[in-house]
Design a protein around this motif. Structure first.
Motif, short mmCIF file in Angstrom:
data_model
loop_
_atom_site.label_atom_id
_atom_site.label_comp_id
_atom_site.label_asym_id
_atom_site.label_seq_id
_atom_site.Cartn_x
_atom_site.Cartn_y
_atom_site.Cartn_z
N ASN A 1 68.80 -1.89 -64.57
CA ASN A 1 69.15 -0.87 -65.70
C ASN A 1 70.56 -1.06 -65.84
O ASN A 1 70.94 -1.12 -67.07
N LYS B 1 71.98 -4.22 -67.47
CA LYS B 1 71.26 -4.48 -68.76
C LYS B 1 72.11 -3.23 -69.71
O LYS B 1 72.52 -3.79 -70.87
N TYR B 2 71.71 -2.09 -69.56
CA TYR B 2 72.25 -0.91 -70.28
C TYR B 2 73.03 -0.08 -69.88
O TYR B 2 73.44 0.97 -70.55
N ASP C 1 70.14 5.96 -73.63
CA ASP C 1 69.23 5.77 -74.29
C ASP C 1 68.42 7.09 -74.25
O ASP C 1 67.68 7.37 -72.97
#
Length: 353
Positions: free
Chosen positions: A268, A271-272, A306
């Motif tokens: 995670n 990626k983000y 997010d």
């Protein structure tokens, strides 16, 4: 050995027999012994197999050099009654000795006995034969004990059975976990390709943890080893990741869960999160007085988090599965450019590996 040629070549045991004061025993001096006793003594002393003889109604003991390993540190046995030599095990041995003196030979494999030959009681196992010795009239005059110790073999078999049982248990758990990971990853994936990628990453993490545990059939793994294994495929981010913590052991179930958590957090972040945007990650773990285990993953300098309401399998894994495996709890904090995940678990004694 004048008058005792049957003792020739019999080693230390023969010297002990020759030097014993037999005149003070019911047997009397060596030169007056019956020929059958001399013959079986000669055969026993020339054997490299552990052997002992219990002779006459008082079970006078003789043995060869090979039998010394069976006796251990017991007092000298030659000339003593067999039932006194093995007093601590006599309740188990007496019926077998009685059968031999009644003319019935007995062969027993891996017979368990609690004996004291090193100053403390120990469980030992023996394969042996008690054979009657008959005199020239066909009457039983004594008993030959031919024996080999099998303790190491039995203990090795026990250990192997325990390891096989543990491995079977672990494999069942691993297959259950792998099936759940595959099903839930594919169910929550945005596409088949994304699902395939997530399943692959999670199963690889599971396999790496299992590999650590399989080494020497261990039931525990070191946290530093688990962290190093998880970080190894991501060497390109080594300047952005700092790992701090002592050597502490996790049980198999905990080790697999932490490996999955590390894979999830790393994936995670790459990626983000922070590792995707030049940020930093600090991993820290502590074990306080063997009472509490605490693992912290702290990201800083990442993009805005997010904050959607969607709860995927990764979140479920981190917040439910991992803490359940530790019988602890997990917390996650999201802020501007930062993420903190913390696992806290009491250290409980457990039969579950």
């Amino acid at each position: 050995m004048e008058g005792a040629f049957f003792l020739a070549g019999g080693g230390r045991a023969a010297d002990a027999i020759y030097g014993f004061d037999w005149a003070a025993t019911p047997l009397g001096p060596i030169n007056g012994w019956p020929q059958v006793l001399k013959t079986v003594l000669g055969l026993m002393l020339s054997s490299s197999f552990p052997k002992a003889i219990a002779w006459g109604p008082t079970y006078i003991t003789f043995h060869n050099d090979a039998f010394e390993s069976i006796l251990g540190d017991k007092p000298d046995a030659i000339g003593r009654p067999f039932d006194k030599v093995w007093a601590e095990a006599w309740p188990a041995l007496e019926p077998i000795v009685d059968r031999a003196f009644a003319g019935e030979p007995t062969f027993i494999e891996n017979f368990p006995l609690t004996i004291n030959r090193h100053g403390y009681p120990e469980e030992a196992f023996f394969t042996f034969c008690y054979s009657p010795i008959r005199d020239e009239r066909g009457e039983v005059a004594g008993m030959m004990d031919t024996v080999v110790e099998t303790t190491e073999t039995i203990l090795a078999q026990r250990k192997l059975a325990m390891i096989n049982g543990e491995l079977a248990h672990r494999m069942r758990n691993l297959l259950t976990m792998a099936t759940a990971i595959a099903n839930m990853s594919l169910r929550d994936a945005s596409s088949l390709e994304a699902g395939r990628e997530e399943v692959t990453g999670r199963l690889i993490a599971l396999g790496q943890a299992q590999e650590l545990l399989m080494a020497d059939a261990k039931v525990e793994a070191n946290v530093p080893d688990l962290v190093a294994s998880a970080l190894a495929p991501h060497a390109g981010f080594k300047d952005q990741i700092r790992a701090i913590g002592p050597t502490c052991q996790l049980k198999a179930k905990e080790s697999l869960a932490l490996s999955l958590a590390l894979n999830e957090l790393l994936t995670n972040s790459i990626k983000y999160g922070a590792l995707s945007d030049g940020g930093e990650v600090q991993l820290e773990w502590v074990e306080r007085a063997a009472e509490e285990f605490r693992f912290t993953w702290h990201e800083t300098g990442g993009p805005p988090p997010d904050k959607s309401d969607r709860v995927g399998f990764g979140t479920t894994l981190l917040m439910q599965f991992v803490p359940a495996s530790f019988q602890g709890e997990a917390r996650r904090e999201l802020g501007e450019g930062r993420l903190k995940y913390e696992l806290v678990a009491p250290r409980r004694a457990s039969d579950e590996p």
